[in-house]
Design an enzyme around this catalytic site. Structure first.
Site, mmCIF file in Angstrom:
data_model
loop_
_atom_site.group_PDB
_atom_site.id
_atom_site.type_symbol
_atom_site.label_atom_id
_atom_site.label_comp_id
_atom_site.label_asym_id
_atom_site.label_seq_id
_atom_site.Cartn_x
_atom_site.Cartn_y
_atom_site.Cartn_z
ATOM 1 N N SER A 279 0.860 -1.190 0.000
ATOM 2 C CA SER A 279 0.000 0.000 0.000
ATOM 3 C C SER A 279 0.892 1.234 0.000
ATOM 4 O O SER A 279 2.070 1.155 0.369
ATOM 5 C CB SER A 279 -0.842 -0.010 1.280
ATOM 6 N N TYR B 35 -1.597 -0.972 10.586
ATOM 7 C CA TYR B 35 -1.804 -1.239 9.148
ATOM 8 C C TYR B 35 -0.521 -0.933 8.370
ATOM 9 O O TYR B 35 -0.064 -1.736 7.554
ATOM 10 C CB TYR B 35 -2.967 -0.398 8.612
HETATM 11 N N1 LIG Z 1 -8.549 -0.345 -1.755
HETATM 12 C C1 LIG Z 1 -7.497 0.371 -1.401
HETATM 13 O O1 LIG Z 1 -7.554 1.611 -1.360
HETATM 14 C C2 LIG Z 1 -6.200 -0.322 -1.075
HETATM 15 C C3 LIG Z 1 -5.044 0.461 -1.030
HETATM 16 C C4 LIG Z 1 -3.833 -0.148 -0.697
HETATM 17 C C5 LIG Z 1 -3.789 -1.501 -0.440
HETATM 18 N N2 LIG Z 1 -4.941 -2.251 -0.476
HETATM 19 C C6 LIG Z 1 -4.836 -3.693 -0.181
HETATM 20 O O2 LIG Z 1 -5.483 -4.419 -1.195
HETATM 21 C C7 LIG Z 1 -5.834 -5.702 -0.708
HETATM 22 C C8 LIG Z 1 -7.238 -6.047 -1.169
HETATM 23 O O3 LIG Z 1 -8.156 -5.188 -0.543
HETATM 24 P P1 LIG Z 1 -9.412 -4.531 -1.280
HETATM 25 O O4 LIG Z 1 -9.138 -3.088 -1.389
HETATM 26 O O5 LIG Z 1 -9.746 -5.293 -2.484
HETATM 27 O O6 LIG Z 1 -10.520 -4.692 -0.114
HETATM 28 P P2 LIG Z 1 -11.853 -5.545 -0.009
HETATM 29 O O7 LIG Z 1 -12.786 -5.210 -1.104
HETATM 30 O O8 LIG Z 1 -12.311 -5.347 1.403
HETATM 31 O O9 LIG Z 1 -11.356 -7.061 -0.187
HETATM 32 C C9 LIG Z 1 -10.621 -7.709 0.814
HETATM 33 C C10 LIG Z 1 -10.531 -9.193 0.469
HETATM 34 O O10 LIG Z 1 -9.730 -9.834 1.468
HETATM 35 C C11 LIG Z 1 -10.382 -11.006 1.870
HETATM 36 N N3 LIG Z 1 -10.045 -11.396 3.229
HETATM 37 C C12 LIG Z 1 -10.121 -10.693 4.371
HETATM 38 N N4 LIG Z 1 -9.764 -11.458 5.421
HETATM 39 C C13 LIG Z 1 -9.453 -12.688 4.916
HETATM 40 C C14 LIG Z 1 -9.011 -13.905 5.477
HETATM 41 N N5 LIG Z 1 -8.829 -14.053 6.793
HETATM 42 N N6 LIG Z 1 -8.793 -14.949 4.652
HETATM 43 C C15 LIG Z 1 -8.999 -14.842 3.312
HETATM 44 N N7 LIG Z 1 -9.401 -13.707 2.725
HETATM 45 C C16 LIG Z 1 -9.633 -12.650 3.527
HETATM 46 C C17 LIG Z 1 -11.878 -10.711 1.729
HETATM 47 O O11 LIG Z 1 -12.606 -11.940 1.524
HETATM 48 P P3 LIG Z 1 -13.501 -12.698 2.614
HETATM 49 O O12 LIG Z 1 -14.047 -11.680 3.558
HETATM 50 O O13 LIG Z 1 -14.542 -13.367 1.766
HETATM 51 O O14 LIG Z 1 -12.575 -13.677 3.254
HETATM 52 C C18 LIG Z 1 -11.884 -9.879 0.457
HETATM 53 O O15 LIG Z 1 -11.980 -10.725 -0.672
HETATM 54 C C19 LIG Z 1 -5.639 -5.644 0.794
HETATM 55 O O16 LIG Z 1 -4.417 -6.290 1.123
HETATM 56 C C20 LIG Z 1 -5.526 -4.161 1.076
HETATM 57 O O17 LIG Z 1 -4.798 -3.868 2.240
HETATM 58 C C21 LIG Z 1 -6.136 -1.686 -0.816
#
Ligand SMILES: NC(=O)c1ccc[n+]([C@@H]2O[C@H](COP(=O)([O-])OP(=O)(O)OC[C@H]3O[C@@H](n4cnc5c(N)ncnc54)[C@H](OP(=O)(O)O)[C@@H]3O)[C@@H](O)[C@H]2O)c1
Length: 248
Positions: free
Chosen positions: A143, A156
């Site tokens: 991130s 985080y």
């Molecule tokens: N969106 C942003 O602005 C942003 C920026 C920087 C980095 N990121 C990173 O991008 C990644 C994806 O996040 P996103 O933005 O796509 O958010 P999101 O829409 O909330 O998706 C998060 C995903 O992680 C899964 N997850 C959470 N806990 C889990 C567990 N214990 N085991 C397996 N899967 C799990 C969830 O699936 P289930 O709940 O079905 O398990 C979901 O599919 C994360 O690592 C986040 O930190 C996002």
């Protein structure tokens, strides 16, 4: 440019939402086979069906990345069903922001378990196969918060710095096996991520911020496509991107 995506077997953690979901669709459209892991069985099964109905190859394996055996099972299932693993996308994560003084210790534990241990378990599951065939890409999601620190982001940010540290050490260690390692470090991108914040005041602030600043999740999928599409002699180690209007 040569097509280096078609036919690859890509295992995606956190495939039920956000980056994981859009990446599965995008890579499948480009001819990859996608193996979807997340805890929400119904969502990943529906997505796998949707992809197969469009003529793609996909499977869904219920996976909690905090359980090393479930992550191993995800990767083993990919190899069993499709013969190999070419790419692991270590994407599952959450962002339970709050100031340390709120003492949200359960949030700290979950953040470390999912964002750090989940990535390590992914490495543990994929590495033996990639070493054996002397090829593969392990792509982990950090991130902008893995490059900068701000109040409320201690745990985080620590987890996302850790992802970069793990990936860089891995990069140096796996040279003899021709394995490539990448980190994608996005800024604010519209997904469900802000819903993982349990502190009400912080949640409101971040939801407002995302509403004003976040860009589409296509941005992530395009970055991922770039990394996977490179020929085997090019190892893209990091893509850091932000919405153009994002200050931090
Ligand atoms: N969106 C942003 O602005 C942003 C920026 C920087 C980095 N990121 C990173 O991008 C990644 C994806 O996040 P996103 O933005 O796509 O958010 P999101 O829409 O909330 O998706 C998060 C995903 O992680 C899964 N997850 C959470 N806990 C889990 C567990 N214990 N085991 C397996 N899967 C799990 C969830 O699936 P289930 O709940 O079905 O398990 C979901 O599919 C994360 O690592 C986040 O930190 C996002």
């Amino acid at each position: 440019m040569q097509d280096n995506i078609k036919g690859k077997v890509v295992v995606i953690t956190g495939a039920s939402s956000g980056f994981g979901e859009i990446s599965a669709r995008h890579l499948s459209d480009l001819g990859a086979t996608v193996v979807l892991g997340a805890r929400s069985t119904d969502k990943i099964e529906k997505l796998a069906e949707e992809i197969k109905n469009k003529g793609g190859k996909a499977s869904a394996v219920t996976t909690d990345v905090t359980d090393v055996n479930q992550v191993k099972n995800l990767v083993d299932s990919a190899v069993k069903e499709f013969g190999e693993i070419d790419v692991l996308l270590n994407n599952a994560g959450l962002m339970p922001l709050s100031p340390l003084e709120y003492l949200k210790i359960e949030d700290w534990d979950r953040c470390i378990d999912v964002n750090i241990k989940g990535v390590l378990y992914g490495v543990a599951a994929a590495l033996p196969y990639m070493k054996e065939k002397k090829s593969g890409q392990i792509i982990s999601v950090s991130s902008v918060a893995g490059h900068t620190i701000s109040p409320g982001g201690a745990v985080y940010s620590a987890s996302k710095y850790a992802v970069r540290v793990i990936s860089e050490a891995l990069r140096q260690e796996v040279k003899p096996y021709n394995i490539r390692t990448s980190v994608i470090s996005p800024g604010a991108v519209a997904t469900n991520l802000p819903n993982s914040i349990t502190a009400e005041d912080v949640s409101k602030g971040i939801h407002d911020y995302y509403e004003k600043n976040a860009i589409s999740a296509d941005s992530f999928a395009r970055s991922l496509e770039f990394i996977i599409n490179q020929p085997e002699d090019m190892d893209v180690n990091e893509i850091l991107f932000r919405p153009t209007i994002q200050q931090l």
